[in-house]
Design an enzyme around this catalytic site. Structure first.
Site, mmCIF file in Angstrom:
data_model
loop_
_atom_site.group_PDB
_atom_site.id
_atom_site.type_symbol
_atom_site.label_atom_id
_atom_site.label_comp_id
_atom_site.label_asym_id
_atom_site.label_seq_id
_atom_site.Cartn_x
_atom_site.Cartn_y
_atom_site.Cartn_z
ATOM 1 N N GLY A 207 -132.639 57.821 36.729
ATOM 2 C CA GLY A 207 -133.553 57.336 37.681
ATOM 3 C C GLY A 207 -134.516 58.502 37.960
ATOM 4 O O GLY A 207 -134.940 59.279 37.301
ATOM 5 N N SER A 208 -134.778 58.536 39.356
ATOM 6 C CA SER A 208 -136.138 59.444 39.978
ATOM 7 C C SER A 208 -135.390 60.625 40.211
ATOM 8 O O SER A 208 -134.148 60.978 40.243
ATOM 9 C CB SER A 208 -136.628 58.835 41.010
ATOM 10 O OG SER A 208 -135.654 58.756 42.113
ATOM 11 N N GLY A 212 -132.046 61.751 42.017
ATOM 12 C CA GLY A 212 -130.877 62.661 41.480
ATOM 13 C C GLY A 212 -130.410 63.651 42.430
ATOM 14 O O GLY A 212 -129.328 63.911 42.608
ATOM 15 N N GLU A 229 -130.550 62.084 34.140
ATOM 16 C CA GLU A 229 -131.565 61.874 33.570
ATOM 17 C C GLU A 229 -132.704 61.290 34.446
ATOM 18 O O GLU A 229 -132.703 60.218 34.935
ATOM 19 C CB GLU A 229 -131.586 60.953 32.333
ATOM 20 C CG GLU A 229 -132.924 60.823 31.518
ATOM 21 C CD GLU A 229 -133.129 59.739 30.577
ATOM 22 O OE1 GLU A 229 -134.063 59.370 30.316
ATOM 23 O OE2 GLU A 229 -131.984 59.303 29.980
#
Length: 461
Positions: A207-208, A212, A229
């Protein structure tokens, strides 16, 4: 009571909704997954592998439901048929390598000693999956985690609310035991509370960057392993000896397919001055052939973005770049379906530079900037001028040159003459603000297990 709603980008209606679980109910569900883990890990590896593959096959049987469901939830045109090619390729590959990836490392096996290192499952793996490729990104962790003997809890993005539920249903119907693979409907506070309380042994989040960071803060004192990721701003570099038509075809597809909502989509392109004018001309013609419209129409080749706020972000970046001197080349008259909301036409910008957020911050939409360069050194400086590092796409006939450049680029994967592809035999990983850890390949199995050493002395003297 908190209701989670998927707002369809097709028409702005509520396509699906589910009640978010309370923290106590979620803790109980995770506890059941933990209780089920030891028995699951005791099963022979081949049994676990085959059950996962049966779950994959069962999901494939749901194709007639999955494809239109995805169109409704996140806007991908039905003509592309869902994500089954990549979903199956990744599942089958990790199944093929599981035995070798998980086999013990034997140091000694003699009359006096057995010394070896085995791979032990972490326990309960938490997968927080994104909406842009909701099946393929999730299976990257789910398949090897289950094969390795972990139980898996999945929480899917609200935009693709039904995906986790459907995956679990397919796997359970295929014979994966209850509580081994579990779907939870969670809001953000409950998700963070679950993590912070140490309910999981490993957490994988796609995600963003801010998402994270939130996961890292929640997990900070738990010592749980993390795979993250996050954002990307993947560059392409077209050198003077490139196959021009192949570069245009691949890079424009990489920049705009799925409305540009790809983790490793191409967001900025640097072209040697000798090919620049031709590349730009051919790229504008290529992109102008899209048909923007209702993703449920088989003739549509470009659907809406997954949410109107995502399209608004892309429009803002484009407008900001144009206000600073960039030039938009794709004619809006070709795309009357662009409604100012979720439906967004593709765009190519030139006269761009790195003072513009469009060339440095993630766009995640069907828009790409193209810059002229004179030398490899200039291209390298620009490609590295980004807080992200997922993939790079190099276009040349010289593999040695590509390898040499690749070693100088801060990125997780170096492509030559291709882009926007995940090879399950290679580790999918990133650096800088793109995150840490890695999935798939042998290394993916290592990340989803821990080493356990056995030092067995057979004699007492």
């Amino acid at each position: 009571m908190t209701m989670l709603q998927c707002i369809s980008p097709v028409d702005g209606s509520v396509y699906a909704e589910r009640e978010a679980m309370s923290l106590s109910a979620a803790i109980e569900a995770v506890a059941r997954a933990r209780k089920a883990q030891k028995a699951w890990a005791r099963r022979p590896l081949e049994d676990r592998v085959q059950l996962v593959l049966k779950g994959v096959a069962r999901l494939n049987e749901m194709v007639d439901d999955v494809v239109p469901e995805l169109a409704h939830m996140m806007g991908r045109p039905v003509r592309y048929g869902g994500e089954f090619k990549g979903f199956n390729e990744r599942s089958n590959y990790v199944a093929d390598i599981a035995a070798d990836a998980l086999k013990p490392l034997v140091i000694e096996e003699s009359a006096a000693f057995e010394r070896r290192i085995e791979r032990e499952p972490h326990g309960v793996v938490f997968v927080i999956a994104p909406w842009n490729y909701p099946y393929m990104t999730a299976i990257n962790t789910i398949a090897p985690a289950l094969m390795a003997g972990n139980t898996v809890v999945i929480k899917h993005a609200t935009q693709t609310l039904l995906v986790g539920e459907r995956m679990v249903r397919a796997f359970v119907e295929a014979g994966v035991p209850d509580d081994v693979f579990v779907n939870l409907f969670l809001d953000h506070p409950t998700t963070n509370a679950l993590i912070a309380a140490g309910n999981f042994n490993f957490i994988n989040f796609t995600g963003s960057v801010e998402g994270g960071r939130s996961i890292e803060r929640a997990a900070a004192s738990t010592f749980a392993g993390l795979g993250l990721e996050l954002g990307g701003k993947d560059p392409g570099y077209v050198m003077e000896d490139a196959d021009l038509d192949a570069a245009v075809d691949t890079l424009m597809d990489g920049a705009t397919f799925n409305s540009g909502q790809c983790c490793c989509g191409i967001e900025r392109i640097y072209v040697h001055e000798s090919l620049y004018d031709q590349f730009v001309e051919k790229s504008v013609a290529w992109v102008s052939n899209y048909k923007l419209g209702d993703p449920l129409d088989p003739e549509t080749t470009l659907g809406p973005m997954a949410h109107r706020r995502f399209a608004a972000h892309v429009r803002h970046q484009i407008d900001d770049a144009v206000s600073k001197g960039a030039k938009a080349l794709v004619d809006p008259k070709l795309f009357p379906q662009d409604d100012g909301h979720a439906y967004l036409m593709p765009q190519i910008l030139v006269n761009v530079d790195h003072s513009m957020s469009f060339m440095r911050e993630e766009t995640f939409g069907p828009a790409v900037g193209i810059m002229k360069v004179k030398t490899d050194d200039e291209a390298l400086t620009l490609m590295n001028d980004s807080p992200y590092g997922l993939t790079v796409s190099l276009w040349t006939k010289d593999a040695e040159r590509a390898g040499r450049l690749g070693r100088e680029i801060d990125t997780g994967t170096v492509f030559m003459n291709r882009a926007d592809y995940l090879d399950p035999a290679l580790c999918w990983t990133g650096c800088k603000d793109t995150g840490r850890g890695g999935s798939l390949s042998v290394l993916g199995f290592q990340n989803l297990t821990r080493p356990k050493s056995y030092h067995l002395k057979k004699v007492t003297q």
